[in-house]
Design a protein around this motif. Structure first.
Motif, PDB file in Angstrom:
ATOM      1  N   LEU A  75      17.678 -17.899   0.011  1.00 20.83           N
ATOM      2  CA  LEU A  75      18.454 -18.823   0.841  1.00 20.83           C
ATOM      3  C   LEU A  75      18.675 -20.102   0.050  1.00 20.83           C
ATOM      4  CD1 LEU A  75      16.393 -18.169   4.067  1.00 20.83           C
ATOM      5  CD2 LEU A  75      18.621 -17.228   3.540  1.00 20.83           C
ATOM      6  N   HIS A  76      19.903 -20.346  -0.326  1.00 19.50           N
ATOM      7  CA  HIS A  76      20.240 -21.446  -1.224  1.00 19.50           C
ATOM      8  C   HIS A  76      19.711 -22.776  -0.688  1.00 19.50           C
ATOM      9  CE1 HIS A  76      22.290 -23.603  -4.319  1.00 19.50           C
ATOM     10  NE2 HIS A  76      23.057 -24.277  -3.468  1.00 19.50           N
ATOM     11  N   GLN A  77      18.972 -23.495  -1.537  1.00 17.52           N
ATOM     12  CA  GLN A  77      18.403 -24.806  -1.230  1.00 17.52           C
ATOM     13  C   GLN A  77      17.371 -24.770  -0.085  1.00 17.52           C
ATOM     14  OE1 GLN A  77      21.749 -27.451  -0.627  1.00 17.52           O
ATOM     15  NE2 GLN A  77      21.935 -27.853  -2.832  1.00 17.52           N
ATOM     16  N   ILE A  78      16.957 -23.581   0.305  1.00 16.22           N
ATOM     17  CA  ILE A  78      15.950 -23.470   1.372  1.00 16.22           C
ATOM     18  C   ILE A  78      14.699 -22.769   0.859  1.00 16.22           C
ATOM     19  CG2 ILE A  78      15.425 -22.513   3.651  1.00 16.22           C
ATOM     20  CD1 ILE A  78      18.350 -22.801   4.370  1.00 16.22           C
ATOM     21  N   GLY A  79      14.853 -21.517   0.452  1.00 11.90           N
ATOM     22  CA  GLY A  79      13.699 -20.757   0.002  1.00 11.90           C
ATOM     23  C   GLY A  79      13.989 -19.277   0.021  1.00 11.90           C
ATOM     24  N   TYR A  80      13.010 -18.511   0.475  1.00 13.60           N
ATOM     25  CA  TYR A  80      13.141 -17.060   0.487  1.00 13.60           C
ATOM     26  C   TYR A  80      12.657 -16.514   1.832  1.00 13.60           C
ATOM     27  CZ  TYR A  80      13.081 -17.947  -4.556  1.00 13.60           C
ATOM     28  OH  TYR A  80      13.319 -18.450  -5.813  1.00 13.60           O
ATOM     29  N   ALA A  81      13.139 -15.316   2.171  1.00 17.93           N
ATOM     30  CA  ALA A  81      12.696 -14.643   3.392  1.00 17.93           C
ATOM     31  C   ALA A  81      12.591 -13.150   3.132  1.00 17.93           C
ATOM     32  CB  ALA A  81      13.655 -14.906   4.544  1.00 17.93           C
ATOM     33  N   PHE A  82      11.533 -12.545   3.640  1.00 19.77           N
ATOM     34  CA  PHE A  82      11.402 -11.088   3.629  1.00 19.77           C
ATOM     35  C   PHE A  82      12.091 -10.582   4.886  1.00 19.77           C
ATOM     36  CE2 PHE A  82       9.542  -6.905   3.661  1.00 19.77           C
ATOM     37  CZ  PHE A  82       9.294  -6.623   2.324  1.00 19.77           C
ATOM     38  N   THR A  83      13.162  -9.824   4.730  1.00 17.59           N
ATOM     39  CA  THR A  83      14.077  -9.560   5.841  1.00 17.59           C
ATOM     40  C   THR A  83      13.885  -8.204   6.522  1.00 17.59           C
ATOM     41  OG1 THR A  83      15.736  -8.726   4.280  1.00 17.59           O
ATOM     42  CG2 THR A  83      15.828 -11.070   4.855  1.00 17.59           C
ATOM     43  N   ALA A  84      12.882  -7.450   6.131  1.00 19.47           N
ATOM     44  CA  ALA A  84      12.649  -6.139   6.746  1.00 19.47           C
ATOM     45  C   ALA A  84      11.322  -6.146   7.495  1.00 19.47           C
ATOM     46  CB  ALA A  84      12.642  -5.054   5.672  1.00 19.47           C
ATOM     47  N   ALA A  85      11.135  -5.133   8.331  1.00 21.19           N
ATOM     48  CA  ALA A  85       9.862  -4.994   9.044  1.00 21.19           C
ATOM     49  C   ALA A  85       8.738  -4.841   8.029  1.00 21.19           C
ATOM     50  CB  ALA A  85       9.912  -3.777   9.963  1.00 21.19           C
ATOM     51  N   ALA A  86       7.656  -5.583   8.236  1.00 16.97           N
ATOM     52  CA  ALA A  86       6.564  -5.587   7.272  1.00 16.97           C
ATOM     53  C   ALA A  86       5.228  -5.660   7.992  1.00 16.97           C
ATOM     54  CB  ALA A  86       6.700  -6.765   6.311  1.00 16.97           C
ATOM     55  N   GLN A  87       4.199  -5.176   7.310  1.00 20.32           N
ATOM     56  CA  GLN A  87       2.855  -5.142   7.889  1.00 20.32           C
ATOM     57  C   GLN A  87       1.837  -5.428   6.803  1.00 20.32           C
ATOM     58  OE1 GLN A  87       1.686  -1.272   9.290  1.00 20.32           O
ATOM     59  NE2 GLN A  87       0.161  -2.069  10.692  1.00 20.32           N
ATOM     60  N   LEU A  88       0.814  -6.189   7.149  1.00 14.53           N
ATOM     61  CA  LEU A  88      -0.307  -6.436   6.249  1.00 14.53           C
ATOM     62  C   LEU A  88      -1.481  -5.565   6.685  1.00 14.53           C
ATOM     63  CD1 LEU A  88      -0.221 -10.345   6.058  1.00 14.53           C
ATOM     64  CD2 LEU A  88       0.836  -8.724   4.501  1.00 14.53           C
ATOM     65  N   VAL A  89      -2.082  -4.853   5.735  1.00 15.69           N
ATOM     66  CA  VAL A  89      -3.272  -4.067   6.021  1.00 15.69           C
ATOM     67  C   VAL A  89      -4.351  -4.442   5.017  1.00 15.69           C
ATOM     68  CG1 VAL A  89      -1.925  -2.152   6.969  1.00 15.69           C
ATOM     69  CG2 VAL A  89      -2.579  -2.116   4.556  1.00 15.69           C
ATOM     70  N   GLN A  90      -5.569  -4.013   5.276  1.00 17.77           N
ATOM     71  CA  GLN A  90      -6.656  -4.383   4.380  1.00 17.77           C
ATOM     72  C   GLN A  90      -6.619  -3.623   3.067  1.00 17.77           C
ATOM     73  OE1 GLN A  90      -7.661  -7.439   5.202  1.00 17.77           O
ATOM     74  NE2 GLN A  90      -9.593  -6.742   4.374  1.00 17.77           N
ATOM     75  N   ASP A  91      -6.453  -2.308   3.127  1.00 13.93           N
ATOM     76  CA  ASP A  91      -6.402  -1.555   1.887  1.00 13.93           C
ATOM     77  C   ASP A  91      -5.482  -0.348   2.040  1.00 13.93           C
ATOM     78  OD1 ASP A  91      -7.996   0.791   2.845  1.00 13.93           O
ATOM     79  OD2 ASP A  91      -9.589  -0.693   2.940  1.00 13.93           O
ATOM     80  N   ALA A  92      -5.144   0.250   0.916  1.00 13.63           N
ATOM     81  CA  ALA A  92      -4.160   1.327   0.889  1.00 13.63           C
ATOM     82  C   ALA A  92      -4.613   2.562   1.659  1.00 13.63           C
ATOM     83  CB  ALA A  92      -3.837   1.705  -0.557  1.00 13.63           C
ATOM     84  N   GLN A  93      -5.913   2.728   1.852  1.00 16.93           N
ATOM     85  CA  GLN A  93      -6.402   3.908   2.588  1.00 16.93           C
ATOM     86  C   GLN A  93      -5.914   3.913   4.025  1.00 16.93           C
ATOM     87  OE1 GLN A  93     -10.651   4.077   2.234  1.00 16.93           O
ATOM     88  NE2 GLN A  93     -10.590   4.610   0.057  1.00 16.93           N
ATOM     89  N   GLN A  94      -5.591   2.742   4.571  1.00 19.59           N
ATOM     90  CA  GLN A  94      -5.115   2.666   5.948  1.00 19.59           C
ATOM     91  C   GLN A  94      -3.709   3.230   6.099  1.00 19.59           C
ATOM     92  OE1 GLN A  94      -7.212  -1.642   6.424  1.00 19.59           O
ATOM     93  NE2 GLN A  94      -5.635  -1.160   7.886  1.00 19.59           N
ATOM     94  N   LEU A  95      -3.050   3.524   4.993  1.00 23.85           N
ATOM     95  CA  LEU A  95      -1.706   4.081   5.069  1.00 23.85           C
ATOM     96  C   LEU A  95      -1.732   5.575   5.276  1.00 23.85           C
ATOM     97  CD1 LEU A  95      -0.119   2.127   2.098  1.00 23.85           C
ATOM     98  CD2 LEU A  95      -0.249   1.461   4.487  1.00 23.85           C
ATOM     99  N   HIS A  96      -2.898   6.200   5.187  1.00 26.94           N
ATOM    100  CA  HIS A  96      -2.976   7.644   5.255  1.00 26.94           C
ATOM    101  C   HIS A  96      -3.571   8.094   6.572  1.00 26.94           C
ATOM    102  CE1 HIS A  96      -1.916   7.488   1.047  1.00 26.94           C
ATOM    103  NE2 HIS A  96      -2.988   6.740   0.786  1.00 26.94           N
TER     104      HIS A  96
END
Length: 252
Positions: free
Chosen positions: A231-252
């Protein structure tokens, strides 16, 4: 609930505040234990689960928002954030992370007790919930289709198709800040301060270079563009659905 008053865990790195709240709640008839970090809380919760967690945001190591996000999938556990951060954005971030209530410090202890009781009244009884008695049972739900996932311990980004990319320290910190903003823009100044320090020189240029490299790596790993918008002169944005998890094993 099997007891007249809910059991409480306090996660607060200020020992004076922790002991003050703990003493008041014990005197008021609650079962209480307290710790000063997220890591200590996870260990304590495994041994002694509670009904309501009183959670500070500015913790050493893993912060309170991450803890709230993990507890979000536990209908038998209530979360009350206690923080000196009183801006609207901070409150919204806390609620989006899964907090039931957000109270600004200094908190009136009688008001706190009332909020604890009100929060506990809506909880799913622990016996009826899926409690496994381990930290793994505290994990956020597995990633849903069309969701990008950032694994906190593994420093790995996974695409909605399940492809994975290992991240450098700055890449991980960059994406973590954007994802926590829940599609809202994060200023270059805030990102530069978080990644490089408040007195860093040429922060905007370093961020641009970082994102250019990250986009190239993501395109090669995922065969699709990284959903980060500039975003010009503003910053950045992550524009898709996103999730934070503790570790990669939680994806399985």
């Amino acid at each position: 609930m099997t007891q007249s008053k809910p059991s409480i865990a306090i996660v607060e790195d200020d020992s004076d505040q922790l002991h003050s709240i703990e003493e008041f709640l014990l005197d008021s008839g609650y079962s209480v234990w307290g710790v000063c970090s997220a890591e200590a809380f996870y260990k304590g919760f495994t041994v002694q689960p509670v009904d309501v967690v009183l959670l500070d945001l500015g913790l050493p190591g893993e912060d309170g928002l991450s803890v709230a996000s993990l507890l979000k999938s536990r209908p038998e556990v209530g979360v009350i954030i206690l923080s000196a951060r009183d801006s609207l954005n901070d409150r919204l971030a806390g609620m989006r992370a899964g907090a039931d209530r957000y109270l600004v410090k200094p908190v009136n202890l009688l008001e706190l007790a009332a909020n604890i009781d009100a929060t506990a009244s809506r909880l799913t009884p622990r016996a009826a919930a899926d409690t496994l008695g381990s930290l793994g049972s505290m994990a956020a739900p597995a990633a849903q289709p069309a969701c990008w996932v950032l694994a906190m311990k593994d420093w790995a980004l996974s695409s909605p198709q399940g492809k994975c990319l290992q991240l450098t320290t700055h890449e991980f910190m960059f994406l973590q800040q954007l994802m926590r903003a829940d599609c809202q823009p994060v200023s270059k100044r805030d990102l530069s301060s978080h990644l490089f320090g408040a007195r860093a020189q040429n922060g905007a240029e370093r961020l641009n270079l970082l994102l250019t490299r990250l986009r190239k790596k993501a395109a090669e790993a995922f065969s699709e563009p990284l959903p980060v918008k500039t975003l010009h002169q503003i910053g950045y944005a992550f524009t898709a659905a996103a999730q934070l998890v503790q570790d990669a094993q939680q994806l399985h």
